[in-house]
Design a protein around this motif. Sequence first.
Motif, short mmCIF file in Angstrom:
data_model
loop_
_atom_site.label_atom_id
_atom_site.label_comp_id
_atom_site.label_asym_id
_atom_site.label_seq_id
_atom_site.Cartn_x
_atom_site.Cartn_y
_atom_site.Cartn_z
N TYR A 222 37.85 -31.66 -75.42
CA TYR A 222 39.16 -32.17 -75.87
C TYR A 222 39.43 -31.83 -77.34
O TYR A 222 40.43 -31.18 -77.66
CB TYR A 222 39.25 -33.68 -75.60
N PRO A 223 38.53 -32.22 -78.27
CA PRO A 223 38.80 -31.84 -79.68
C PRO A 223 38.72 -30.33 -79.91
O PRO A 223 39.44 -29.80 -80.76
CB PRO A 223 37.73 -32.59 -80.47
N LEU A 224 37.86 -29.66 -79.15
CA LEU A 224 37.75 -28.20 -79.32
C LEU A 224 39.08 -27.53 -78.98
O LEU A 224 39.57 -26.67 -79.73
CB LEU A 224 36.61 -27.66 -78.43
N ILE A 225 39.67 -27.90 -77.86
CA ILE A 225 40.94 -27.28 -77.46
C ILE A 225 42.01 -27.60 -78.51
O ILE A 225 42.78 -26.72 -78.93
CB ILE A 225 41.37 -27.74 -76.05
N HIS A 226 42.02 -28.85 -78.97
CA HIS A 226 43.03 -29.21 -79.97
C HIS A 226 42.82 -28.49 -81.30
O HIS A 226 43.79 -28.18 -82.00
CB HIS A 226 43.08 -30.72 -80.16
N TYR B 137 32.35 -21.13 -73.15
CA TYR B 137 33.33 -20.61 -72.17
C TYR B 137 34.74 -21.15 -72.50
O TYR B 137 35.72 -20.39 -72.52
CB TYR B 137 32.85 -21.01 -70.78
N VAL B 138 34.83 -22.43 -72.80
CA VAL B 138 36.14 -23.02 -73.10
C VAL B 138 36.75 -22.35 -74.34
O VAL B 138 37.93 -21.98 -74.34
CB VAL B 138 36.02 -24.55 -73.32
N VAL C 163 40.32 -20.45 -74.19
CA VAL C 163 41.49 -20.97 -74.93
C VAL C 163 41.92 -19.93 -75.97
O VAL C 163 43.13 -19.71 -76.18
CB VAL C 163 41.19 -22.34 -75.55
N ALA C 164 40.96 -19.24 -76.57
CA ALA C 164 41.34 -18.19 -77.51
C ALA C 164 42.07 -17.06 -76.80
O ALA C 164 43.04 -16.50 -77.31
CB ALA C 164 40.08 -17.65 -78.21
#
Length: 427
Positions: free
Chosen positions: A197-201, A138-139, A143-144
């Motif tokens: 956190y690392p996924l969003i970054h 979902y994240v 974010v995409a």
Amino acid sequence: MAGFRLEGCELGVATAATQVEGGDLDTNWHRWAAAGRIADGSTPARAADHWNRVAEDTALLTELGVRHYRMGLEWARIEPEPGRYDQAAIAHYGDELTRLRDAGIRPLVTLHHFSEPGWFVDAGGWLDRGALPAFLRYVRTVVAAFGDLVGDWITVNEPSVYAVHAYLWGVWPPGERSYRRTIAALEALCAAHLAAYPLIHALQPDAVVGVAHHLRVFAPQNPRNPAHRAAAVLTRRLFQDAELELTSTGRSLFPVQAPRGVRPGRYTDVQAINYYSRSTVTGIGNGVASGVDVNDLGWEVYPAGLTELAASVHARYPGPIWITENGTADAADAFRSRYLYEHLAAIAASDLPIERYYHWCFTDNFEWAEGEVARFGLVHLDYDTQQRTVRESGRFYADIAANGGVTDAAHDRWVAGRRYPTNGGRS
Ligand code: IFM
């Protein structure tokens, strides 16, 4: 000195999807309401009908003159069935975010704020092995989809509030009462942040990412009683310090364990603090002293706590601080202006890097197990007609935003003479 300038701290307001959007959805909270578990019998299906009033509400935000808006996404709208993303819902949020940006208002988006889809609940919720991959899917999608409109993210709102209400006190869905499962839920929510956190970054290198922590001052009811003092330390550890340490550094602090494979490091770009009150404890729990100023829900009003806690966080985790929630239940709007004044004055007087302040809440909203009775809004909501009316405290906030602080005239008009109720013991 009544007035003050608010240097270096920009103003915003906050909301959460389930609390304002309305709509007949399948979430843990819609199910909880259907089971009759909301004190006043209300449901999130009505709320502030924000889903259908985005244009009107954006205009109201402009009227308040705020530069920032914290909003949530309803996971159940975006992913109504596992792996099926609703493009119309995504487009709707995209439209809302575009409107905000066009109005010069910077969005801060919360990915999880106490609510999740029914299918996630059915699979076992946060205690299921599949929870983390489902959340990350979902994240990634969100974010995409919105990365060009949003740069500021809160992964999880108030992990310990969710874990304790839902798994220890049993007053929120799923209504369990188990210490072991409370800790497991808290660990799962922290793990969700540590992985997001690392996924969003990776998707958005410049993103600013944090967890919104609900911080309270925990004071022993009798400071001379060693049992009360120990209770304050333990409650603070369970309720906030363990969560802060794990989500900020990836390190375990009893009673929560870091997930396997997480390396110690930096996992937040900003310390996001939700602050409301002080609790007075005699054991593990959440009491209120007597003879103190209180709001409509009986919570103590303790403005000094905001910067006390921010200073304590800053000493351990230096860096920028955002107050992502602060506000009060005050149906009569009798003391909200004073509350605002005193909390903002504490910020103005401190030398901490508090860059933003988001008042909770923009409008009145669905306050979880309490329902519609708790009124936190700068804007009054008539739930039957959905008529919005800016309260006097909302006008005061707009004046602060316009003047970069509180003028003496604003203090005289909105603050002088306003008193909090007390919970007995003194007048
Ligand atoms: O309404 C809530 C919000 O969802 C999380 N922080 C505290 C607020 C007031 O209780």
